[in-house]
Design an enzyme around this catalytic site. Structure first.
Site, PDB file in Angstrom:
ATOM      1  N   ARG A 138       0.824  -1.280   0.441  1.00 27.22           N
ATOM      2  CA  ARG A 138      -0.040  -0.139   0.019  1.00 27.22           C
ATOM      3  C   ARG A 138       1.072   1.365  -0.045  1.00 27.22           C
ATOM      4  NH1 ARG A 138      -3.613  -3.044  -1.594  1.00 27.22           N
ATOM      5  NH2 ARG A 138      -5.548  -2.793  -0.747  1.00 27.22           N
TER       6      ARG A 138
ATOM      7  N   ASP B 297       4.162   0.038  -6.951  1.00 28.44           N
ATOM      8  CA  ASP B 297       3.350  -0.312  -7.593  1.00 28.44           C
ATOM      9  C   ASP B 297       2.871   0.948  -6.974  1.00 28.44           C
ATOM     10  OD1 ASP B 297       1.764  -2.343  -9.274  1.00 28.44           O
ATOM     11  OD2 ASP B 297       1.451  -3.088  -7.655  1.00 28.44           O
TER      12      ASP B 297
ATOM     13  N   GLU C  32      -4.498   7.403  -5.904  1.00 25.99           N
ATOM     14  CA  GLU C  32      -4.349   6.166  -6.514  1.00 25.99           C
ATOM     15  C   GLU C  32      -5.627   6.509  -7.442  1.00 25.99           C
ATOM     16  OE1 GLU C  32      -3.173   2.656  -5.147  1.00 25.99           O
ATOM     17  OE2 GLU C  32      -1.445   2.948  -5.222  1.00 25.99           O
TER      18      GLU C  32
ATOM     19  N   HIS D 227      -0.306   0.010 -10.173  1.00 24.05           N
ATOM     20  CA  HIS D 227      -0.708  -1.362  -8.431  1.00 24.05           C
ATOM     21  C   HIS D 227      -1.837  -1.829  -9.630  1.00 24.05           C
ATOM     22  CE1 HIS D 227      -3.067  -0.814  -4.843  1.00 24.05           C
ATOM     23  NE2 HIS D 227      -2.977  -2.332  -5.404  1.00 24.05           N
TER      24      HIS D 227
ATOM     25  N   GLY E  59      -0.327  -5.529  -9.238  1.00 29.48           N
ATOM     26  CA  GLY E  59       0.003  -6.144  -8.430  1.00 29.48           C
ATOM     27  C   GLY E  59       0.516  -8.082  -8.999  1.00 29.48           C
TER      28      GLY E  59
END
Length: 319
Positions: free
Chosen positions: A239, A263, A268, A286, A288
């Site tokens: 996070r 990532d 976001e 983001h 993953g």
């Protein structure tokens, strides 16, 4: 028998949507935009269940206005920091997540970011792609060797353990900090640090795999970044708010942190524009868990939880 009505907030995998539409009366918007607080409150009066992603926020304020019709929130994620769990429990709404199915995909991306950050992948790609490669020297784009280096892992859940297994293929020395020490077979020779500062001092590379909680927000602040060895590489696929982004930029600019692979970000979508000027910061948006196999598995797990709930059973991943 009437099918339960389900709101799927985002575009999930084709296989997930097909199964959901078979077993539920599905409301889904192909526009694929995040559900706002107003959307969540409005839809709670129209549906029995919601499958949200981390882009939908169930704050205490939102939960307090949910209609009694809504009975379960089956998250399409492992992390549930977008949900006020206490408020949902008090409201009598069941909450589930999707543990155990995205560990390998996320660990793969962490490995990619670690290698890319260590070996100047962004800068090298730009030089070749732009046609600017007109020079070579033994001093050109010299990076940090991964093989045999000390790897610190914060958070040894499923992703952390998967990452450790992959890192052993590079003969890395595994060190970790966790809320509790693993059993010997899970530890697999890794060195446990009960004290976080002790781990940081032993980490040529550091990878974050812990959840975002009030205790871990800004975990990697200026003081802790300074405890890493000079030139250390930091990776975050957990996070964004685990890292104080201003402190990381300062540590990158000073040269104390050699590189970073990220990532996830505090903001976001969008990320942090201040990172973009640093070619030793490798960034992904983001993603993953973004493999076909994993997204199918996440969607099916969310539906498995719903199926159990509507059969009158305890969902396997109820929180």
């Amino acid at each position: 028998m009437t099918k339960p009505t389900l709101w799927i907030t985002r575009t999930l995998s084709d296989a997930t949507l097909q199964r959901a539409q078979r077993d539920y009366s599905v409301i889904w918007d192909p526009a694929d935009r995040p559900g706002t607080a107003e959307d969540i409150i409005e839809m709670s009066a129209k549906v029995d269940a919601i499958i949200p992603c981390h882009s939908e926020y169930f704050s205490a304020h939102v939960v307090g206005q949910l209609d009694p019709r809504l009975k379960i929130v089956a998250n399409h994620s492992v992390g549930v920091d977008h949900c006020d769990l206490d408020a949902l429990r008090a409201k009598g709404i069941a909450v589930t997540n999707t543990p155990g199915v995205l560990s390998d995909a996320t660990a793969e991306l962490a490995m990619m970011l670690m290698l890319a950050a260590a070996r100047h992948a962004v800068e090298g790609d730009r030089i070749v792609r732009s046609g600017a490669w007109d020079f070579w020297s033994p001093a050109f784009l010299v990076g940090k060797q991964v093989t045999g280096a000390r790897l610190g892992i914060i958070g040894m859940g499923g992703v952390g353990r998967s990452f450790a297994r992959k890192a052993r293929g590079f003969d890395m020395q595994i060190h970790y900090h966790n809320r509790s020490r693993l059993d010997a077979d899970e530890e697999a020779g890794a060195t446990y640090h009960a004290d976080l500062d002790s781990l940081l001092a032993a980490s040529d590379f550091l990878s974050l795999h812990c959840p975002a909680t009030p205790q871990t927000v800004n975990l990697m602040n200026a003081e802790r970044l300074a405890r890493l060895p000079k030139g250390a590489v930091i990776v975050n696929t957990a996070r964004g708010n685990l890292i104080n982004e201003s402190a990381l930029i300062a540590a990158i600019e000073s040269g104390h942190i050699g590189a970073a692979g990220l990532d996830c970000f505090v903001a976001e979508p969008g990320g942090n524009p201040a990172f973009a000027v640093h070619e030793n910061i490798v960034m992904m948006p983001h993603v993953g868990s973004a493999t076909v196999k994993t997204r199918d598995a996440m969607g099916f797990k969310a539906l498995d939880n719903l199926d159990a709930f509507f059969r009158g059973e305890t969902p396997p991943d109820r929180l």
